[in-house]
Design a protein around this motif. Structure first.
Motif, short mmCIF file in Angstrom:
data_model
loop_
_atom_site.label_atom_id
_atom_site.label_comp_id
_atom_site.label_asym_id
_atom_site.label_seq_id
_atom_site.Cartn_x
_atom_site.Cartn_y
_atom_site.Cartn_z
N THR A 190 0.85 -1.20 0.00
CA THR A 190 0.00 0.00 0.00
C THR A 190 0.88 1.24 0.00
O THR A 190 0.52 2.27 -0.54
N ILE A 191 2.06 1.12 0.61
CA ILE A 191 2.99 2.26 0.67
C ILE A 191 3.86 2.33 -0.59
O ILE A 191 3.94 3.37 -1.23
N ILE A 192 4.51 1.22 -0.96
CA ILE A 192 5.52 1.32 -2.02
C ILE A 192 4.97 1.03 -3.42
O ILE A 192 5.65 1.27 -4.41
N GLY A 193 3.75 0.48 -3.51
CA GLY A 193 3.20 0.17 -4.83
C GLY A 193 3.89 -1.03 -5.45
O GLY A 193 4.54 -1.82 -4.77
N SER A 194 3.77 -1.18 -6.76
CA SER A 194 4.30 -2.38 -7.41
C SER A 194 5.68 -2.19 -8.05
O SER A 194 6.42 -3.14 -8.26
N GLU A 195 6.03 -0.95 -8.33
CA GLU A 195 7.27 -0.68 -9.07
C GLU A 195 8.55 -1.24 -8.40
O GLU A 195 9.38 -1.85 -9.09
N PRO A 196 8.71 -1.08 -7.08
CA PRO A 196 9.97 -1.55 -6.47
C PRO A 196 10.21 -3.05 -6.58
O PRO A 196 11.32 -3.51 -6.33
N TYR A 197 9.19 -3.83 -6.93
CA TYR A 197 9.38 -5.28 -7.08
C TYR A 197 9.76 -5.68 -8.52
O TYR A 197 10.15 -6.80 -8.76
N ARG A 198 9.56 -4.76 -9.43
CA ARG A 198 9.59 -5.11 -10.86
C ARG A 198 10.92 -5.76 -11.28
O ARG A 198 10.94 -6.72 -12.07
N PHE A 199 12.02 -5.27 -10.72
CA PHE A 199 13.33 -5.78 -11.14
C PHE A 199 13.46 -7.29 -10.88
O PHE A 199 14.19 -7.99 -11.57
N ILE A 200 12.74 -7.78 -9.88
CA ILE A 200 12.84 -9.21 -9.56
C ILE A 200 12.24 -10.06 -10.68
O ILE A 200 12.77 -11.11 -11.05
N SER A 201 11.14 -9.57 -11.23
CA SER A 201 10.54 -10.28 -12.36
C SER A 201 11.40 -10.13 -13.61
O SER A 201 11.63 -11.09 -14.35
N GLU A 203 14.72 -9.16 -13.93
CA GLU A 203 16.11 -9.65 -13.92
C GLU A 203 16.21 -11.13 -13.59
O GLU A 203 17.15 -11.81 -14.00
N TYR A 204 15.25 -11.64 -12.80
CA TYR A 204 15.37 -13.03 -12.34
C TYR A 204 14.24 -13.91 -12.86
O TYR A 204 14.19 -15.10 -12.54
N GLY A 205 13.32 -13.35 -13.64
CA GLY A 205 12.26 -14.15 -14.26
C GLY A 205 11.27 -14.75 -13.27
O GLY A 205 10.70 -15.81 -13.51
N ILE A 206 11.06 -14.08 -12.13
CA ILE A 206 10.16 -14.64 -11.12
C ILE A 206 8.81 -13.90 -11.13
O ILE A 206 8.77 -12.67 -10.97
N PRO A 207 7.71 -14.64 -11.31
CA PRO A 207 6.38 -14.02 -11.25
C PRO A 207 6.09 -13.50 -9.84
O PRO A 207 6.51 -14.12 -8.86
N GLN A 208 5.35 -12.39 -9.75
CA GLN A 208 4.99 -11.83 -8.44
C GLN A 208 3.54 -11.35 -8.46
O GLN A 208 3.08 -10.80 -9.45
N VAL A 209 2.88 -11.57 -7.33
CA VAL A 209 1.52 -11.05 -7.15
C VAL A 209 1.43 -10.41 -5.78
O VAL A 209 1.83 -11.00 -4.77
N LYS A 231 2.11 -19.66 -18.44
CA LYS A 231 2.28 -18.91 -19.69
C LYS A 231 3.73 -18.50 -19.95
O LYS A 231 4.03 -17.84 -20.94
N GLY A 232 4.61 -18.83 -18.99
CA GLY A 232 6.01 -18.44 -19.15
C GLY A 232 6.23 -16.95 -18.96
O GLY A 232 7.17 -16.36 -19.50
N GLU A 233 5.35 -16.32 -18.20
CA GLU A 233 5.48 -14.87 -17.97
C GLU A 233 6.15 -14.60 -16.63
O GLU A 233 6.14 -15.45 -15.74
N SER A 234 6.69 -13.41 -16.48
CA SER A 234 7.12 -12.97 -15.15
C SER A 234 6.90 -11.47 -15.05
O SER A 234 7.56 -10.68 -15.72
N LYS A 235 5.91 -11.10 -14.24
CA LYS A 235 5.59 -9.69 -14.06
C LYS A 235 5.00 -9.52 -12.67
O LYS A 235 4.77 -10.51 -11.96
N VAL A 236 4.75 -8.25 -12.29
CA VAL A 236 4.14 -7.97 -10.99
C VAL A 236 2.67 -7.66 -11.22
O VAL A 236 2.33 -6.72 -11.93
N GLU A 237 1.81 -8.47 -10.62
CA GLU A 237 0.37 -8.23 -10.71
C GLU A 237 -0.16 -7.86 -9.33
O GLU A 237 0.42 -8.25 -8.31
N ILE A 238 -1.26 -7.11 -9.32
CA ILE A 238 -1.88 -6.73 -8.06
C ILE A 238 -3.22 -7.45 -7.93
O ILE A 238 -4.12 -7.25 -8.76
N GLU A 239 -3.33 -8.30 -6.94
CA GLU A 239 -4.62 -8.93 -6.62
C GLU A 239 -5.40 -8.06 -5.64
O GLU A 239 -6.62 -7.96 -5.71
N TYR A 240 -4.66 -7.40 -4.74
CA TYR A 240 -5.27 -6.62 -3.64
C TYR A 240 -5.60 -5.21 -4.13
O TYR A 240 -5.13 -4.22 -3.59
#
Lengths: 360, 81
Positions: A190-201, A203-209, A231-240
């Motif tokens: 809620t504070i940092i949003g989704s952008e600060p996680y993006r590099f993990i998807s 640079e390292y190909g890890i999906p995040q939600v 689907k072989g994707e790796s991105k940051v999605e928001i469920e909440y």
């Protein structure tokens, strides 16, 4: 509407969909409240039945606080300072004892619910008060806001604040555990949003939600990760989506960044993680307990603070063992007589598993 | 309610803003009204906020909350796309 996020039929449907994908996944979350939902509602077991293993990583601010930081608070307490601390921290053993023990020996240790309680206490007494500022991005903005709004001269801060994304990077780089996806903490986000996680998807190909805390939130988060994997994707999605915006809370981030700056810090169970701590900026030096009480704290310099013997909290925090795999779990280590912090904090994996009497 | 009072570190609870006076607001946790600091968010009376350690850390989006299950159904329906 009240319990819509606990709808059983919908839960079963999501589990079925996850099962249909026929994947074997190892996921990690980094939040005590997620762990509570997973264990309390039996989701851990239900998810295991459809091929999903979820580990709690270093997602408990009290648990990752190091024995050295606890020793700093103890030393200040023994030197007559009033220590203001979140209740979860009281019984966590440092290298010598705990704040709870210090309190029984006559030290002035007071439990606060938030930083503003601490400021109020400091206003009411003459003694030097040291607020043990523990917490991730969820909590640090409140410490920052209190300092910006002016605090009494006898109010100081012992910073133990930490940032989540650098710890995730450390986990991934250590490579001890295969990670097919990360469930990111809803309230930190809620504070940092989704952008600060993006590099993990990226640079390292890890999906995040980024997931919420109701049972359906977590099940849906897992399903969204499973779909990315399929689907072989790796991105940051928001469920909440009801609480987390992509940009987070820029106002809170601005306040936090104007008072704190990133610093290298050790986490319990981890080596020093670059830029993962939050220290007060120079202009708040007069509030920094480590600077103001440097003479008192000097005796801790250069000393080693080993983990309690036999304690696997470090391994639990890195996700490589589960709580019930620790030989001390429920025998030598219980909430009444804890050996390590994960059994003390209501957000610690061991405390949660012990409380509900099961892993799933 | 006891959870709120025990002060778990990362626990955050929704509450409705009842009255605002400067940086401090009265917020209603389903019947129990307490004070919270709202200086970190832009909110107004009648809105829901998430309270953590005495501070509102974000406003809740009522529309998103109401549409979450609909979003779930869409995602589930989309699983073989």
């Amino acid at each position: 509407m009240k319990y819509q996020y606990r709808d059983r039929e919908m839960g079963e449907r999501i589990l079925q969909k996850i099962g249909d994908l026929d994947l074997e996944l190892t996921l990690m979350h980094v939040c005590g409240t997620h762990q509570d939902t997973l264990i309390r509602h039996g989701l851990q077991g239900l998810l295991a039945d459809v091929g999903v293993d979820i580990r709690q990583g270093p997602g408990c601010p009290v648990c990752v606080t190091t024995p050295k930081e606890i020793e700093e608070s103890l030393l200040l307490a023994k030197n007559g300072k009033t220590i203001l601390v979140f209740g979860d921290m009281l019984k966590v053993p440092g290298a010598s004892s705990s704040l709870s023990q210090a309190k029984t020996e006559g030290c002035d240790v007071r439990v606060v619910y938030g930083v503003d309680d601490g400021v109020r206490i400091a206003r009411g007494i003459d003694n030097d008060c040291v607020f043990m500022s523990i917490g991730f991005e969820t909590t640090t903005p409140s410490s920052a806001a209190a300092l910006k709004a002016k605090t009494p001269d006898n109010f100081y801060v012992l910073t133990c604040n930490r940032l989540v994304p650098p710890a995730l990077k450390a986990i991934v780089q250590m490579g001890e555990i295969r990670l097919d996806g990360l469930i990111e903490p809803g309230h930190v986000s809620t504070i940092i949003g989704s952008e600060p996680y993006r590099f993990i998807s990226e640079e390292y190909g890890i999906p995040q939600v980024i997931a919420g805390f109701e049972p359906l939130d977590l099940l849906m988060g897992v399903y969204m990760l499973a779909k990315q994997k399929m689907k072989g994707e790796s991105k940051v999605e928001i469920e909440y989506t009801r609480a987390v915006r992509e940009e987070g809370n820029p106002k809170a981030v601005e306040v936090m960044d104007s008072v704190f700056e990133p610093t290298d810090v050790k986490w319990r169970g981890f080596p020093v993680i670059p830029d993962s701590g939050q220290e007060l900026r120079e202009e708040y030096g007069s509030k920094n307990a480590r600077l103001v009480f440097e003479d008192i704290l000097a005796e801790l310099e250069g000393r080693e603070f080993p983990e309690p013997e036999g304690c696997l909290c470090g391994e639990v925090l890195r996700g490589i063992v589960t709580s019930d795999e620790c030989p001390l779990f429920g025998t030598a280590c219980t909430p009444e007589s804890p050996v390590g912090p994960c059994m003390v904090s209501a957000e610690g994996s061991c405390n949660i598993v012990y409380k509900y009497g099961k892993m799933g | 309610m006891s959870l709120i009072l025990f002060g778990l570190m990362c626990l955050a609870v929704p509450a409705k803003v009842v009255r605002i006076k400067g940086d401090v607001a009265e917020v209603d946790f389903g019947g129990v009204v307490k004070e919270a600091n709202v200086s970190l968010v832009d909110t107004k009376v009648g809105e829901y906020v998430i309270i953590h350690a005495g501070y509102a850390i974000q406003t809740l989006d009522k529309k998103e909350a109401e549409e979450t299950l609909e979003m779930f159904r869409e995602i589930l329906g989309d699983s073989h796309a």
